[in-house]
Design a protein around this motif. Structure first.
Motif, PDB file in Angstrom:
ATOM      1  N   ASP A 125      43.077  33.972  42.034  1.00  0.00           N
ATOM      2  CA  ASP A 125      42.604  33.030  41.017  1.00  0.00           C
ATOM      3  C   ASP A 125      43.666  31.973  40.745  1.00  0.00           C
ATOM      4  N   TYR A 380      39.894  37.201  31.659  1.00  0.00           N
ATOM      5  CA  TYR A 380      40.591  36.745  32.871  1.00  0.00           C
ATOM      6  C   TYR A 380      41.944  36.162  32.483  1.00  0.00           C
ATOM      7  N   LEU A 381      41.917  35.396  31.387  1.00  0.00           N
ATOM      8  CA  LEU A 381      43.146  34.776  30.890  1.00  0.00           C
ATOM      9  C   LEU A 381      43.400  35.334  29.507  1.00  0.00           C
ATOM     10  N   VAL A 386      36.069  37.610  27.665  1.00  0.00           N
ATOM     11  CA  VAL A 386      34.799  37.356  28.351  1.00  0.00           C
ATOM     12  C   VAL A 386      33.813  38.480  28.027  1.00  0.00           C
ATOM     13  N   PRO A 405      21.955  33.786  30.678  1.00  0.00           N
ATOM     14  CA  PRO A 405      22.411  32.423  30.969  1.00  0.00           C
ATOM     15  C   PRO A 405      23.705  32.373  31.783  1.00  0.00           C
ATOM     16  N   THR A 406      23.909  31.243  32.425  1.00  0.00           N
ATOM     17  CA  THR A 406      25.116  30.978  33.209  1.00  0.00           C
ATOM     18  C   THR A 406      26.368  31.165  32.358  1.00  0.00           C
ATOM     19  N   GLY A 407      27.365  31.834  32.929  1.00  0.00           N
ATOM     20  CA  GLY A 407      28.630  32.028  32.216  1.00  0.00           C
ATOM     21  C   GLY A 407      28.583  33.145  31.197  1.00  0.00           C
ATOM     22  N   GLY A 408      27.504  33.929  31.210  1.00  0.00           N
ATOM     23  CA  GLY A 408      27.346  34.984  30.210  1.00  0.00           C
ATOM     24  C   GLY A 408      28.235  36.194  30.459  1.00  0.00           C
ATOM     25  N   GLY A 409      28.644  36.412  31.730  1.00  0.00           N
ATOM     26  CA  GLY A 409      29.521  37.539  32.036  1.00  0.00           C
ATOM     27  C   GLY A 409      28.926  38.533  33.017  1.00  0.00           C
ATOM     28  N   LYS A 410      27.832  38.155  33.687  1.00  0.00           N
ATOM     29  CA  LYS A 410      27.165  39.088  34.613  1.00  0.00           C
ATOM     30  C   LYS A 410      28.070  39.424  35.806  1.00  0.00           C
ATOM     31  N   SER A 411      28.596  38.381  36.453  1.00  0.00           N
ATOM     32  CA  SER A 411      29.468  38.645  37.606  1.00  0.00           C
ATOM     33  C   SER A 411      30.716  39.396  37.179  1.00  0.00           C
ATOM     34  N   THR A 412      31.172  39.114  35.961  1.00  0.00           N
ATOM     35  CA  THR A 412      32.367  39.797  35.468  1.00  0.00           C
ATOM     36  C   THR A 412      32.122  41.305  35.386  1.00  0.00           C
ATOM     37  N   TYR A 421      38.869  43.628  39.270  1.00  0.00           N
ATOM     38  CA  TYR A 421      39.690  43.473  38.066  1.00  0.00           C
ATOM     39  C   TYR A 421      39.536  44.781  37.295  1.00  0.00           C
ATOM     40  N   HIS A 564      18.732  35.100  38.857  1.00  0.00           N
ATOM     41  CA  HIS A 564      18.180  34.126  37.903  1.00  0.00           C
ATOM     42  C   HIS A 564      16.656  34.088  38.009  1.00  0.00           C
TER      43      HIS A 564
HETATM   44  N1  LIG Z   1      38.373  33.929  37.843  1.00  0.00           N
HETATM   45  C1  LIG Z   1      38.165  33.507  36.605  1.00  0.00           C
HETATM   46  N2  LIG Z   1      39.188  33.074  35.861  1.00  0.00           N
HETATM   47  C2  LIG Z   1      39.004  32.671  34.579  1.00  0.00           C
HETATM   48  N3  LIG Z   1      37.813  32.660  33.970  1.00  0.00           N
HETATM   49  C3  LIG Z   1      36.735  33.074  34.659  1.00  0.00           C
HETATM   50  C4  LIG Z   1      36.861  33.517  36.022  1.00  0.00           C
HETATM   51  N4  LIG Z   1      35.647  33.886  36.458  1.00  0.00           N
HETATM   52  C5  LIG Z   1      34.801  33.679  35.429  1.00  0.00           C
HETATM   53  N5  LIG Z   1      35.447  33.203  34.355  1.00  0.00           N
HETATM   54  C6  LIG Z   1      34.850  32.895  33.020  1.00  0.00           C
HETATM   55  O1  LIG Z   1      34.249  34.076  32.537  1.00  0.00           O
HETATM   56  C7  LIG Z   1      33.000  33.791  31.927  1.00  0.00           C
HETATM   57  C8  LIG Z   1      31.916  34.667  32.548  1.00  0.00           C
HETATM   58  O2  LIG Z   1      31.785  34.324  33.899  1.00  0.00           O
HETATM   59  P1  LIG Z   1      30.807  35.067  34.892  1.00  0.00           P
HETATM   60  O3  LIG Z   1      31.120  34.612  36.246  1.00  0.00           O
HETATM   61  O4  LIG Z   1      30.880  36.532  34.648  1.00  0.00           O
HETATM   62  O5  LIG Z   1      29.398  34.507  34.420  1.00  0.00           O
HETATM   63  P2  LIG Z   1      27.961  34.812  35.056  1.00  0.00           P
HETATM   64  O6  LIG Z   1      27.146  35.417  33.964  1.00  0.00           O
HETATM   65  O7  LIG Z   1      28.079  35.547  36.326  1.00  0.00           O
HETATM   66  O8  LIG Z   1      27.443  33.312  35.296  1.00  0.00           O
HETATM   67  P3  LIG Z   1      26.503  32.758  36.497  1.00  0.00           P
HETATM   68  O9  LIG Z   1      25.117  33.133  36.139  1.00  0.00           O
HETATM   69  O10 LIG Z   1      26.698  31.281  36.431  1.00  0.00           O
HETATM   70  O11 LIG Z   1      26.982  33.350  37.754  1.00  0.00           O
HETATM   71  C9  LIG Z   1      32.760  32.301  32.125  1.00  0.00           C
HETATM   72  O12 LIG Z   1      33.038  31.676  30.906  1.00  0.00           O
HETATM   73  C10 LIG Z   1      33.747  31.868  33.166  1.00  0.00           C
HETATM   74  O13 LIG Z   1      34.220  30.586  32.888  1.00  0.00           O
END
Ligand SMILES: Nc1ncnc2c1ncn2[C@@H]1O[C@H](COP(=O)(O)OP(=O)(O)OP(=O)(O)O)[C@@H](O)[C@H]1O
Ligand SMILES: [Mg+2]
Length: 621
Positions: A125, A380-381, A386, A405-412, A421, A564
């Protein structure tokens, strides 16, 4: 490469000499110490031979002057012996230095590459790919070059100065001192010029990298440029960059053009002084003509060892900086790694010699049945939360869909599950055991992951699918491809399964890449399946077909599906609506629709969108 990468690559080094770094660097030379000793010996012999040459020339001139045929023959014979020896030494040192520098470069790169593979996502990252590539190429080259060619230059240079000095002193002490008096001046000029020349060439490289980056950005973004009609603007920016390159190149040219003539002037002044003082002695009969001529030659010859050595010394700080960056990389501790307890369990299991198929590498159960996120928080930071006390329990064989929604935290959430992580707070339990107490390799080798932006490697379609299970035969590969409906498109490619996918799979469409990476994940037969927008780029018909095949694949495994397009996750056992790192709603499709909450809103809006789109496309036909 971005401008930032370039800056990082070419940053100027201001630090002091650091012994530990040099110790570490020389440790890489240890396996080549035999070669290195040979290199030093050859350099020393070469230096002595170079000092012997003027002795022979002097002998030849004096013998000719005195019409001594016997002596002339003797000296010419000496030449005939020394010259082949000289050439052999040059051959030997080039070969040995190349062997050493290639070997050391390989060893450092291998360590660096091995280590990069162990580092966690959080490391990547923070580091641009271009920066890492520069470490493993430019920096490694510089380190190995200094160890091999730098050592050679220093040994040869010192040897040559000592040997020439000894020869000159044996001829005439006064004249020798006249010649040697130029040495400090040559050394001082070199110390002034060499660092400046190095700085100037670094400035050129920096400009060059910026121009290369501009070229590559311009080429890869040509479509965007054309659609935005930005050609003129781009040309203006580019002209600015090339002007910088012109200035840097001219500065370097002026410095290089001045340096050598100044050295020659100093050497020639020495030679002139010798000519004067020696000429007087020749007239007086105290000195032979041959000696005088060779004194003059020696005054010029002394320039070269100093020139080479000053270049090596001027470059040492940059080598140290390169070594610090590379060792910094090699010494970085992976953020995610096996804990001491897990390592102890793995070691105990290994010494126990058990090979039971039901046990993982750490001696515990191989099977994954139940997963629990317990009060998991993550950032992440630092300070930017998150996920905030996230809770979720997944029962054996369940399919969990994460939507929202986008950025909600699903991928996290799936990043944490895959242990790319680790939670900043809370626990993830696999069958009741905190997953950090288990083997990392065991967990990750039981995951099958398909991402929205799948990465394929250069090679054939078959090789890319086989990546999931290296010992799979062609029939298994085809079965996996059929299961995810990739077979039809693959069969239609020019060479079928043997079609080259190009760099990064770029000869395939994004949807096709997704299908190949899907087949790859299915072939690996993982216990947990993770699909993060895995079918977002395939058409709805294919997606539906995949869904049907997928039921069989997902049977009996835990799976996480992020999508989505909600029509694709209707069958999931549990659907979680995620927003702002929390679960807003949870249940199956029927329950959530009945609830008429957030999921209902999302679903009905998409449903009508899809319907409208279908109606419109039907109208087009
Ligand atoms: N590597 C990273 N470093 C810092 N912040 C991150 C990182 N990856 C994601 N984020 C932040 O963490 C939050 C959640 O991100 P995440 O990728 O989990 O969203 P998501 O629900 O998967 O969105 P999408 O539907 O767009 O894929 C976001 O605000 C994003 O900016
Ligand atoms: Mg995501």
């Amino acid at each position: 490469m971005t401008a930032q990468d370039t800056t990082l690559q070419e940053e100027e080094y201001q630090g002091r000499l650091s012994l530990p770094v040099w110790k570490k660097l020389f440790a890489y030379a240890r396996p080549y110490r035999g070669h290195l000793a040979g290199l030093c010996a050859t350099a020393a012999v070469l230096a002595v031979l170079e000092a012997v040459m003027p002795m022979l020339s002097r002998g030849v001139i004096d013998a000719a002057d005195q019409a001594r045929h016997d002596l002339l023959r003797l000296y010419v014979l000496g030449y005939a012996v020394v010259v082949p020896l000289f050439c052999t030494c040059i051959f030997a040192f080039i070969r040995m230095a190349a062997r050493i520098s290639t070997g050391i470069s390989h060893d450092i790169r291998k360590d660096g590459f091995d280590h990069l593979q162990t580092l966690s996502f959080s490391f990547y990252d923070r580091r641009a790919a271009g920066w890492l590539v520069a470490r493993l190429t430019g920096d490694c080259d510089r380190m190995s070059r200094t160890l091999a060619w730098g050592t050679l230059d220093v040994v040869w240079g010192t040897g040559m100065i000592i040997a020439l000095t000894a020869v000159m002193l044996s001829w005439n002490v006064t004249l020798a001192l006249v010649v040697l008096s130029t040495l400090p001046v040559i050394a001082w000029v070199s110390m002034v010029f060499q660092p400046r020349i190095l700085r100037a060439s670094r400035a050129i490289r920096k400009q060059n990298s910026t121009i290369t980056a501009a070229y590559s950005e311009c080429i890869s973004g040509v479509r965007t440029t054309k659609t935005l009609v930005r050609e003129d603007e781009n040309l203006r920016e580019f002209a600015g960059k090339t002007a910088g390159m012109f200035d840097a190149s001219m500065h370097n040219a002026v410095l290089s053009a001045a340096y050598f003539p100044i050295l020659m002037t100093i050497g020639s002044t020495g030679a002139g002084l010798v000519l004067w003082a020696g000429g007087v002695r020749v007239i007086g009969g105290a000195l032979s003509i041959g000696t005088l001529v060779q004194f003059m030659n020696s005054a010029i010859m002394l320039i070269f060892p100093i020139l080479e050595m000053s270049r090596v010394f001027a470059d040492l700080p940059n080598t140290q900086a390169a070594a610090e960056r590379v060792f910094g990389l090699i010494d970085t501790d992976p953020a995610v790694k096996d804990t001491p307890q897990a390592l102890a369990a793995i070691a105990a299991h290994r010494t126990g010699g058990e090979t039971a198929g039901d046990l993982a590498g750490d001696g515990m159960d191989r099977q994954i049945r139940r997963i629990e996120f317990r009060d998991v928080s993550f950032a992440y930071l630092e300070g930017k939360t998150v996920l905030d006390r996230f809770n979720l329990t997944v029962e054996p064989g369940q399919t969990v869909a994460l939507v929202g929604p986008t950025g909600g935290g699903k991928s996290t959430i799936v990043n944490l599950l895959c242990r790319f992580y680790e939670p900043t707070d809370g626990q993830i339990l696999i069958d009741g055991i905190e997953y950090r107490d288990r083997s990392l390799h065991w967990l990750q080798s039981n995951l099958g992951i398909v991402l929205q932006q799948p990465h394929l490697f250069s090679g054939t379609v078959r090789e890319n699918i086989r990546y999931g299970k290296l010992d799979a035969d062609d029939a298994q590969i085809e079965r996996a491809a059929r299961l995810v409906h990739a077979h039809d498109f693959i069969a239609n490619l020019a060479d079928g399964y043997d079609t080259d996918v190009g760099e990064g799979g770029n000869n395939l469409s994004t949807g096709q890449k997704q299908l190949v990476s899907f087949a790859r994940a299915v072939l690996a037969d993982p216990q947990i399946f993770v699909m993060d927008e895995a079918t977002s780029s395939v058409d709805t018909e294919t997606e539906k077909a995949i869904q049907n095949g997928l039921q069989a694949v997902l049977q009996g495994r835990i799976s996480f599906i992020i999508a989505h397009r909600l029509s694709t996750i209707r069958q999931a056992d549990v659907i979680c609506v995620i927003d702002d790192g929390r679960i807003l709603e949870q249940g199956d499709h029927r329950q959530l629709i009945a609830r008429r909450g957030r999921y209902y809103e999302l679903y009905t809006s998409q449903f009508t969108e899809e319907q409208t789109a279908r109606l419109l496309s039907a109208g087009d036909d």
